[in-house]
Design an enzyme around this catalytic site. Structure first.
Site, short mmCIF file in Angstrom:
data_model
loop_
_atom_site.label_atom_id
_atom_site.label_comp_id
_atom_site.label_asym_id
_atom_site.label_seq_id
_atom_site.Cartn_x
_atom_site.Cartn_y
_atom_site.Cartn_z
N GLU A 162 14.91 19.49 -23.63
CA GLU A 162 15.59 20.78 -23.55
C GLU A 162 14.90 21.76 -24.49
OE1 GLU A 162 19.79 20.70 -23.19
OE2 GLU A 162 20.07 22.65 -24.14
N ARG A 163 14.58 22.94 -23.94
CA ARG A 163 13.82 23.93 -24.71
C ARG A 163 12.51 23.35 -25.24
NH1 ARG A 163 16.47 27.75 -22.19
NH2 ARG A 163 18.69 27.70 -22.60
N ASN A 205 22.85 17.90 -26.51
CA ASN A 205 23.63 17.87 -25.27
C ASN A 205 23.48 16.48 -24.67
OD1 ASN A 205 24.54 20.62 -25.18
ND2 ASN A 205 22.44 21.20 -24.68
N LYS A 284 27.24 17.58 -31.29
CA LYS A 284 27.51 18.92 -30.76
C LYS A 284 28.82 18.81 -30.00
CE LYS A 284 25.60 22.51 -27.70
NZ LYS A 284 24.40 23.00 -26.97
N GLU A 288 29.28 25.07 -25.85
CA GLU A 288 28.58 25.23 -24.58
C GLU A 288 28.97 24.13 -23.59
OE1 GLU A 288 24.48 25.58 -25.86
OE2 GLU A 288 24.73 27.72 -26.23
N ARG A 338 30.63 36.96 -30.82
CA ARG A 338 30.06 35.63 -30.98
C ARG A 338 29.54 35.41 -32.39
NH1 ARG A 338 25.26 33.04 -27.20
NH2 ARG A 338 24.36 31.67 -28.79
N LYS A 362 23.39 26.85 -38.10
CA LYS A 362 22.16 27.56 -37.74
C LYS A 362 21.85 28.65 -38.76
CE LYS A 362 22.28 26.74 -32.80
NZ LYS A 362 21.40 26.86 -31.63
N ASP A 367 21.61 32.71 -32.35
CA ASP A 367 20.88 31.55 -31.86
C ASP A 367 19.39 31.77 -31.92
OD1 ASP A 367 20.39 29.08 -30.73
OD2 ASP A 367 20.68 29.75 -28.67
N GLU A 395 11.83 28.76 -28.80
CA GLU A 395 12.62 29.16 -27.63
C GLU A 395 12.61 30.67 -27.41
OE1 GLU A 395 16.61 27.69 -27.72
OE2 GLU A 395 17.23 28.84 -25.95
N TRP A 547 27.80 35.19 -22.31
CA TRP A 547 27.28 34.48 -23.49
C TRP A 547 27.52 35.23 -24.80
CZ3 TRP A 547 25.81 29.54 -22.91
CH2 TRP A 547 25.53 29.11 -21.61
#
Lengths: 685, 685
Positions: A162-163, A205, A284, A288, A338, A362, A367, A395, A547
């Protein structure tokens, strides 16, 4: 001579075998038979096979070179051990000491982990450290972790990694752990060589197949963990919070349900019995669309503490991500922000987490944008273990097609003082203090970062993205490091014997993060990327999405009002003086203005330029800087091998194309919105 | 009693078995043993098994009912044959005659194809036609084609059915033709029942696997073609222009290369030998990255004529699509206009195509937007066969999640007079004349349309999208049909014995195309959709893309200047009076204003409203109309079976959600751009 190459199937990055030559020249002796000492011996032998064709090369130098833990040293060299003992007092298990004693250059440590770090330091820095003095060195951040976002197969929802921008996973293929583990071992060496001491093995994820890593694939996991432990690296599993349901057959994953708690106790017991090198879990949850304690009306402290209880008997740790926000926001709702989410969710729980829980926060509140303010949670939490999460994977910063050296960004974050805006009056609560565990004396602290590697021959797609992995490790070891110095060191290690190339690469990369910022998203506003894959410009791509990522540009102005007075109140999450600094449109730093304020296009920045002219100027400048990067590379490209030259030149060409696209779309969009012409009359389409 | 259900596994749409009851009541006799007569007998038998439990139901009525071609009639009923003969003079092979002779109601035709059409007309309209008079009926458009965009497997680049919104293909699965052909036969019955006479079997984007339909799968193709031929439908294959390279092993596909020409001759010979029911080829060449003659510096006439030559010995026809444009346009380039492309490419070739080549021209110059002007190519070509291509699949009109009855749109296109703006002074060159082959007496003319069906139990996702398939067939048969009348007829056939439901569905669907237009893309501007999948709003989604699809909205105004005077010159492609009408911002019809002109938001429309107020008003109105649709359905939903009610109600709920999203995004976008408030003070976010 060499039957096993130094690196199995890939570029050896900064870990060139010739860096071992100075050591080999001194006939190094490694005492002890622990697994890490064995690793050191293997490294020496492999390098010798690679770079030492004749016996003369290994002729001992002026001094003998000895590598030993203090315990091993005491057995065979009691005098030397006694002499060095004072230098080891108070040094942690990952620290090491270099000294010279009676004609012998000595690397020693209380623990083999320190010895391994010292060994790689000698490879990186050479033997000049043996100048007669005694030096102590140890890591600043206790936790220096890398997170793989790898999936068990390429048909996972987000692909193999992922990414990931560097080919497929080196760990998994076709639903299983790969059988050829040579590449995994090489990765362990690269990570160890820059001081990484923890690794999570799979994507945060955690989908169906990865949920079963802890059951169906446990022997393979044990084997991977052993390889990393042989390099001083503890292995973590990303777990599925709903595992009690998905593989446990229970009807709930409620953290206060005794059956669920018991399931995690037993599952962890079984897991640690088979994977003794395991460090714990990475989670996580409620993020999401992932499951989590919110489903059961429980807090994240309830959820994390349940796992902590299950891990405690095994000395394990829970890394619990704070990336929790409403990803189904209605763009019409201007009150939800957010940026507030992590603080709003976790700050009220400060002090409620078990001492083997670590919150993973983070660096910024959104993000991994090219520019964000520092997350207020990092300065907020006082009674909770914290690691800061960075993203080595590019990313939002060019996806390893663009050259973008990220250490200067990370360094800015590390240097941010959460309680002082005056560099002459540090509060002791800079982010670098927080992640060192100095602020509030947290038992666990440090950094974690999303890996940027894959099975690409250069590991990282863009060969220069290796610099980010290197610099991350070294900054994690010592957040006081200077990014420019790290860049020079990386370049020298990566391109030995090619001084012109070393200089060119440093010239190109040193300012590349700011260049990237200039041609992409202005003044901290972020998110003007193509939705989904996040590559390339789409000014309104996220403007009407769910988002929580908006810039609110209209014909009059742009930016997000996050003030307490008239906006979402996000600025109020900061400690002073930052709450006031960010609240004020006049005191807010230019580079974050649009993150905190909605201003007219004619608003005058601290720089003296208007917002709209700043947008035009930086976008033209950014492209010009990429053109200069291309030209600088062309001066030296013929000095490296053809495959490398082609890879780099191809990526630079794409970077230039993409930078122009960014420039033109951003300038045209804001020209259409504002109606303001470029003061210098340059072409806006 | 019934062992085979009337429809194998699906809804029978408008072809309910009870519609056969009136015929059965008269003990129908079908003469002749041709394949189409067999089909008629099978339909009667299957319906009898389904709806006639007792013998009484089939008791002959007042009149006997006889179905026979004139030739068969002459053998057994020479007197009747002689009497009806004058009515058949000049009637084409698809025409039929109904009359009553000496107590017998007679359906006859020169050809069995006409007989089949007449049979289905009796199912649709009942026996009232036998009122003592003699009637002739025949189709207006010689070609009435449906194009499947089906791929051989679901992992094709665009899935099982490209732009399919109704499940997977009924023809193919897992790389092969499906073995259970019952659904295919049911589809043939549905198409035949509305008068379709041609079908292309596979997606116009012909990838590797589909290229081999003409070789590896030829027996299956023959079997499919036989099924359709049994229902009066000729089968066409979409071919890959590069087939000589991809399966022929040649190094070129140059249409003037003798080897290539020979390859097509032989391949066609082999194909027709095995698929005698084949009609010919459908070709998408030099379009959206498909191969074509441009690669070799040849014209599309060269390419099409080569295929025509190969098909001529077999009586085959080439359908050659005119959807040729630059799909790699630079958005910065304001001179290139995709709308111009088809005309620019094909108009210079008028007269150069073989007489068994048909150019297939989309109804509008772009791509099936909710509102476009009529393609100027339809009025331009004078010496070339033409079919107009429509899209029954609702790619840009709600993807069969939204109720959107498209026949009114098609009717507007058909009624467009390419040489007159005065309905009292028709020029004989209306699109309906063109597709009838009346204008310039083209040997081949007609319509083709992209199918909207899949293996969904209702065939079309939204059960009401069946109305579009029905109406397409009937409009193709007679472009003078009234869409409202067709809707009533479809509703009555689909919901027999449910008059409340019939009325409600008509109320909902009659204006649904205009409703869809109101809440989506205003004043002909088009393209404000999510890129890629084309569902839902993204006002700037295509604004900086390579697809040639822009609206150029800025703070001052919106729309594309396509005038000769100051724009791209597209208006000059129209014949008068349209060139002048569209060129003039004052004479241009409101609904196409932004297609032809870039105007300020304050520009006053013919309606008296400003552009910006029109945008607000129509978007609020559109959502209100959907709310009314939902309410109207709720009045009758409990009268239909639960599965149907649930399907329709679910789709209406999504339509309402989506319509609100469209309204709010469009209104907010243009409020932000224009700075103009809604005159009625409604909520704009």
């Amino acid at each position: 001579m060499a039957t096993t190459p130094w690196f199995s199937t890939s570029d050896s990055c900064w870990l060139r075998p010739q860096h071992v030559l100075p050591l080999l020249g001194h006939g190094p002796q490694v005492l002890g038979d622990g697994r890490l000492q064995t690793t050191i011996r293997e490294e020496l032998a492999a390098a010798a096979a690679e770079v030492a064709p004749g016996p003369g090369t290994t002729k001992p130098g002026e001094h003998a070179l000895l590598l030993a833990t203090h315990e091993d040293l005491a057995l065979t060299h009691p005098g030397m051990a006694a002499a060095v003992e004072p230098a080891l007092v108070g040094l942690g298990p990952e620290g090491y000491v270099t000294t010279t004693h009676a004609g012998t250059d000595l690397l020693t440590a209380a623990d083999a982990r320190g010895l391994l770090h010292g060994f790689y330091a000698l490879l990186r820095d050479g033997l000049a450290v043996f100048d007669g003095s005694t030096r102590r060195e140890e890591p600043t951040c206790p936790v220096r972790m890398v997170n793989q976002w790898d999936n068990l197969s390429a048909d996972a929802p987000m692909g193999s990694v992922e990414r990931g921008y560097s080919g497929d996973s080196i760990f998994y293929a076709d639903g299983a752990v790969v059988q050829d583990r040579r590449r995994v071992k090489d990765y362990a060496r690269l990570l160890a060589s820059v001081g990484i001491n923890a690794l999570s093995l799979n994507n945060v994820n955690v989908h169906g197949p990865e949920t079963r890593l802890m059951t169906d694939h446990v022997q393979d996991v044990a084997d991977l963990a052993r390889t990393f432990a042989d390099h001083g690296i503890a292995t973590y599993l990303s777990i599925n919070y709903a595992a009690p349901i998905e593989i446990g057959g229970l009807g709930t994953a409620d953290p206060l349900d005794p059956q669920v708690r018991q399931w995690w106790v037993q599952a962890s017991e079984a897991l640690f019995a088979q994977v003794p090198d395991l460090g714990g879990y990475l989670v996580k949850a409620d993020s999401e669309n992932r499951p989590g304690p919110f489903t059961y009306g429980r807090t994240h402290a309830d959820g994390a503490n349940m796992l902590a209880e299950a891990l405690r008997p095994h000395g394990g740790t829970v890394f619990w991500r704070c990336f929790v926000y409403d990803c189904r926001q209605d763009w019409r709702d201007r009150r939800t922000d957010r940026a507030r989410a992590a603080y709003d969710h976790f700050m009220p729980l400060d002090g409620e987490f078990a001492d083997n829980v670590v919150l993973q926060v983070k660096n910024g509140p959104m993000d991994f944008q090219v520019r964000e303010p520092v997350s207020p949670l990092l300065g907020g939490l006082e009674r909770t273990n914290v690691v800061m999460e960075l993203q080595i994977a590019q990313e939002y910063t060019g996806q390893q097609k663009h050259a973008c050296y990220l250490a200067p960004q990370w360094k800015q974050v590390l240097d941010f003082d959460t309680r002082s805006a005056d560099p002459r009056a540090p509060s002791g609560a800079a982010v670098r203090d927080v992640v060192a565990g100095r602020t509030f004396a947290r038992p666990v602290a440090g950094v974690a970062a999303v890996s940027n590697i894959g099975d690409d021959v250069y590991w990282t797609g863009h060969p220069w993205a290796q610099a980010n992995l290197y610099a991350y490790g070294r900054l994690a070891w010592d957040p006081a490091s200077d990014p420019d110095d790290l860049l020079h060191r990386w370049s020298r290690l990566t391109y030995p014997d090619l001084p012109d190339v070393q200089r060119a690469v440093v010239d190109i990369l040193a300012g590349s993060w700011l260049t990237y910022e200039r041609y992409t998203s202005p003044l901290g506003v972020g998110w003007m990327v193509e939705p989904g894959h996040h590559y390339g410009p789409s000014i309104e791509g996220y403007e009407y999405s769910a988002w929580g990522t908006y810039h609110f540009a209209d014909r009059d102005g742009v930016g997000v009002d996050r003030t307490v007075a008239t906006g979402t109140g996000y600025t109020g999450q900061y400690r002073e003086p930052w709450a006031s600094v960010y609240e004020s449109v006049d005191r807010c730093p230019d580079e974050l203005l649009l993150f905190f304020h909605h201003v007219p296009y004619g608003h005058e920045l601290a720089s003296g330029r208007t917002v709209i002219q700043h947008i035009y100027d930086t976008h033209f400048q950014g492209v010009e800087e990429v053109q200069a990067m291309v030209a600088r590379w062309e001066q030296v490209a013929d000095q490296v091998d053809g495959a490398l030259a082609e890879r780099v030149s191809g990526r630079l060409a794409e970077q230039l194309r993409s930078a122009r696209e960014w420039r033109d779309q951003v300038n045209t969009y804001f020209r259409r919105a504002s109606g303001v012409d470029d003061a210098r009359g340059r072409t806006i389409y």
